[in-house]
Design a protein around this motif. Sequence first.
Motif, PDB file in Angstrom:
ATOM      1  N   GLY A 125      13.908 -82.102 -30.660  1.00  0.00           N
ATOM      2  CA  GLY A 125      14.609 -81.132 -31.508  1.00  0.00           C
ATOM      3  C   GLY A 125      13.688 -80.036 -32.016  1.00  0.00           C
ATOM      4  O   GLY A 125      14.050 -78.853 -32.018  1.00  0.00           O
ATOM      5  N   GLN A 126      12.495 -80.429 -32.436  1.00  0.00           N
ATOM      6  CA  GLN A 126      11.528 -79.446 -32.925  1.00  0.00           C
ATOM      7  C   GLN A 126      11.040 -78.547 -31.798  1.00  0.00           C
ATOM      8  O   GLN A 126      10.845 -77.346 -31.995  1.00  0.00           O
ATOM      9  N   LEU A 127      10.856 -79.118 -30.609  1.00  0.00           N
ATOM     10  CA  LEU A 127      10.436 -78.314 -29.460  1.00  0.00           C
ATOM     11  C   LEU A 127      11.507 -77.290 -29.119  1.00  0.00           C
ATOM     12  O   LEU A 127      11.206 -76.123 -28.890  1.00  0.00           O
ATOM     13  N   ARG A 128      12.757 -77.724 -29.103  1.00  0.00           N
ATOM     14  CA  ARG A 128      13.867 -76.817 -28.817  1.00  0.00           C
ATOM     15  C   ARG A 128      13.908 -75.676 -29.822  1.00  0.00           C
ATOM     16  O   ARG A 128      14.027 -74.503 -29.451  1.00  0.00           O
ATOM     17  N   ALA A 129      13.775 -75.997 -31.102  1.00  0.00           N
ATOM     18  CA  ALA A 129      13.807 -74.970 -32.138  1.00  0.00           C
ATOM     19  C   ALA A 129      12.646 -73.990 -32.000  1.00  0.00           C
ATOM     20  O   ALA A 129      12.819 -72.776 -32.142  1.00  0.00           O
ATOM     21  N   ALA A 130      11.460 -74.512 -31.701  1.00  0.00           N
ATOM     22  CA  ALA A 130      10.283 -73.646 -31.540  1.00  0.00           C
ATOM     23  C   ALA A 130      10.463 -72.706 -30.355  1.00  0.00           C
ATOM     24  O   ALA A 130      10.112 -71.524 -30.425  1.00  0.00           O
ATOM     25  N   LEU A 131      11.016 -73.220 -29.256  1.00  0.00           N
ATOM     26  CA  LEU A 131      11.234 -72.382 -28.082  1.00  0.00           C
ATOM     27  C   LEU A 131      12.286 -71.310 -28.351  1.00  0.00           C
ATOM     28  O   LEU A 131      12.104 -70.144 -27.984  1.00  0.00           O
ATOM     29  N   LEU A 132      13.383 -71.690 -28.993  1.00  0.00           N
ATOM     30  CA  LEU A 132      14.434 -70.711 -29.292  1.00  0.00           C
ATOM     31  C   LEU A 132      13.930 -69.598 -30.207  1.00  0.00           C
ATOM     32  O   LEU A 132      14.349 -68.448 -30.083  1.00  0.00           O
ATOM     33  N   ALA A 133      13.018 -69.931 -31.101  1.00  0.00           N
ATOM     34  CA  ALA A 133      12.465 -68.912 -32.002  1.00  0.00           C
ATOM     35  C   ALA A 133      11.635 -67.883 -31.240  1.00  0.00           C
ATOM     36  O   ALA A 133      11.445 -66.760 -31.714  1.00  0.00           O
ATOM     37  N   LEU A 134      11.155 -68.243 -30.067  1.00  0.00           N
ATOM     38  CA  LEU A 134      10.306 -67.349 -29.269  1.00  0.00           C
ATOM     39  C   LEU A 134      11.050 -66.718 -28.093  1.00  0.00           C
ATOM     40  O   LEU A 134      10.452 -66.025 -27.280  1.00  0.00           O
ATOM     41  N   ARG A 135      12.345 -66.951 -28.023  1.00  0.00           N
ATOM     42  CA  ARG A 135      13.149 -66.436 -26.900  1.00  0.00           C
ATOM     43  C   ARG A 135      13.167 -64.913 -26.912  1.00  0.00           C
ATOM     44  O   ARG A 135      13.175 -64.283 -27.959  1.00  0.00           O
ATOM     45  N   GLY A 136      13.156 -64.334 -25.728  1.00  0.00           N
ATOM     46  CA  GLY A 136      13.251 -62.893 -25.595  1.00  0.00           C
ATOM     47  C   GLY A 136      11.958 -62.228 -25.170  1.00  0.00           C
ATOM     48  O   GLY A 136      11.927 -61.036 -24.925  1.00  0.00           O
ATOM     49  N   ALA A 137      10.899 -62.997 -25.087  1.00  0.00           N
ATOM     50  CA  ALA A 137       9.605 -62.445 -24.674  1.00  0.00           C
ATOM     51  C   ALA A 137       8.957 -63.419 -23.702  1.00  0.00           C
ATOM     52  O   ALA A 137       9.295 -64.603 -23.672  1.00  0.00           O
ATOM     53  N   ASP A 138       8.034 -62.909 -22.901  1.00  0.00           N
ATOM     54  CA  ASP A 138       7.265 -63.788 -22.028  1.00  0.00           C
ATOM     55  C   ASP A 138       6.555 -64.828 -22.889  1.00  0.00           C
ATOM     56  O   ASP A 138       6.107 -64.517 -24.000  1.00  0.00           O
ATOM     57  N   LEU A 139       6.484 -66.043 -22.392  1.00  0.00           N
ATOM     58  CA  LEU A 139       5.921 -67.131 -23.185  1.00  0.00           C
ATOM     59  C   LEU A 139       4.995 -67.985 -22.330  1.00  0.00           C
ATOM     60  O   LEU A 139       5.351 -68.392 -21.222  1.00  0.00           O
ATOM     61  N   ALA A 140       3.804 -68.252 -22.850  1.00  0.00           N
ATOM     62  CA  ALA A 140       2.848 -69.158 -22.208  1.00  0.00           C
ATOM     63  C   ALA A 140       2.753 -70.419 -23.064  1.00  0.00           C
ATOM     64  O   ALA A 140       2.501 -70.345 -24.263  1.00  0.00           O
ATOM     65  N   LEU A 141       2.975 -71.568 -22.430  1.00  0.00           N
ATOM     66  CA  LEU A 141       2.888 -72.847 -23.125  1.00  0.00           C
ATOM     67  C   LEU A 141       1.557 -73.506 -22.808  1.00  0.00           C
ATOM     68  O   LEU A 141       1.177 -73.620 -21.644  1.00  0.00           O
ATOM     69  N   ASP A 142       0.863 -73.931 -23.840  1.00  0.00           N
ATOM     70  CA  ASP A 142      -0.415 -74.641 -23.674  1.00  0.00           C
ATOM     71  C   ASP A 142      -0.129 -76.141 -23.750  1.00  0.00           C
ATOM     72  O   ASP A 142       0.173 -76.668 -24.812  1.00  0.00           O
ATOM     73  N   ALA A 143      -0.204 -76.802 -22.616  1.00  0.00           N
ATOM     74  CA  ALA A 143       0.063 -78.240 -22.540  1.00  0.00           C
ATOM     75  C   ALA A 143      -1.223 -79.043 -22.382  1.00  0.00           C
ATOM     76  O   ALA A 143      -1.191 -80.192 -21.945  1.00  0.00           O
ATOM     77  N   SER A 144      -2.348 -78.470 -22.752  1.00  0.00           N
ATOM     78  CA  SER A 144      -3.638 -79.135 -22.550  1.00  0.00           C
ATOM     79  C   SER A 144      -3.832 -80.365 -23.430  1.00  0.00           C
ATOM     80  O   SER A 144      -4.577 -81.274 -23.061  1.00  0.00           O
ATOM     81  N   ALA A 145      -3.159 -80.434 -24.570  1.00  0.00           N
ATOM     82  CA  ALA A 145      -3.339 -81.567 -25.482  1.00  0.00           C
ATOM     83  C   ALA A 145      -2.269 -82.645 -25.318  1.00  0.00           C
ATOM     84  O   ALA A 145      -2.331 -83.675 -25.978  1.00  0.00           O
ATOM     85  N   VAL A 146      -1.307 -82.435 -24.433  1.00  0.00           N
ATOM     86  CA  VAL A 146      -0.199 -83.384 -24.286  1.00  0.00           C
ATOM     87  C   VAL A 146      -0.696 -84.670 -23.618  1.00  0.00           C
ATOM     88  O   VAL A 146      -1.267 -84.638 -22.537  1.00  0.00           O
TER      89      VAL A 146
END
Length: 115
Positions: free
Chosen positions: A40-61
């Motif tokens: 749920g938090q991931l979805r909300a964070a992504l929706l807040a950034l919608r509309g622009a190019d987005l780079a996700l850093d998955a190095s700590a996952v």
Amino acid sequence: MRDVVKRISRSPPRAKAAAAAAPPRQALALDAALDLNAAGQLRAALLALRGADLALDASAVHHLGAQCAQVLASAAATWAADGAALTIPVASEPFAHSLRLLGLQSILIPESIQA
């Protein structure tokens, strides 16, 4: 009725220029544990950034559950439909491994990261 059509068709040139301007590129560092509780938090964070190019850093996952993988796959489709780029330039091995197991690596991870 024609007055409305005329007013709409005579939009100022600066509105067209503003629409053509590329939105800024944004970045989001993903949490270490992407499980059901984080979806749920991931979805909300992504929706807040919608509309622009987005780079996700998955190095700590270190854990990627199916629910968060589904959120990420949906985000990839949403960004593509919006004409924006969603990339994961850096991914940990557990993140990449989970995506391979779920069959999502070709959707979310560029070929240069896939091993």
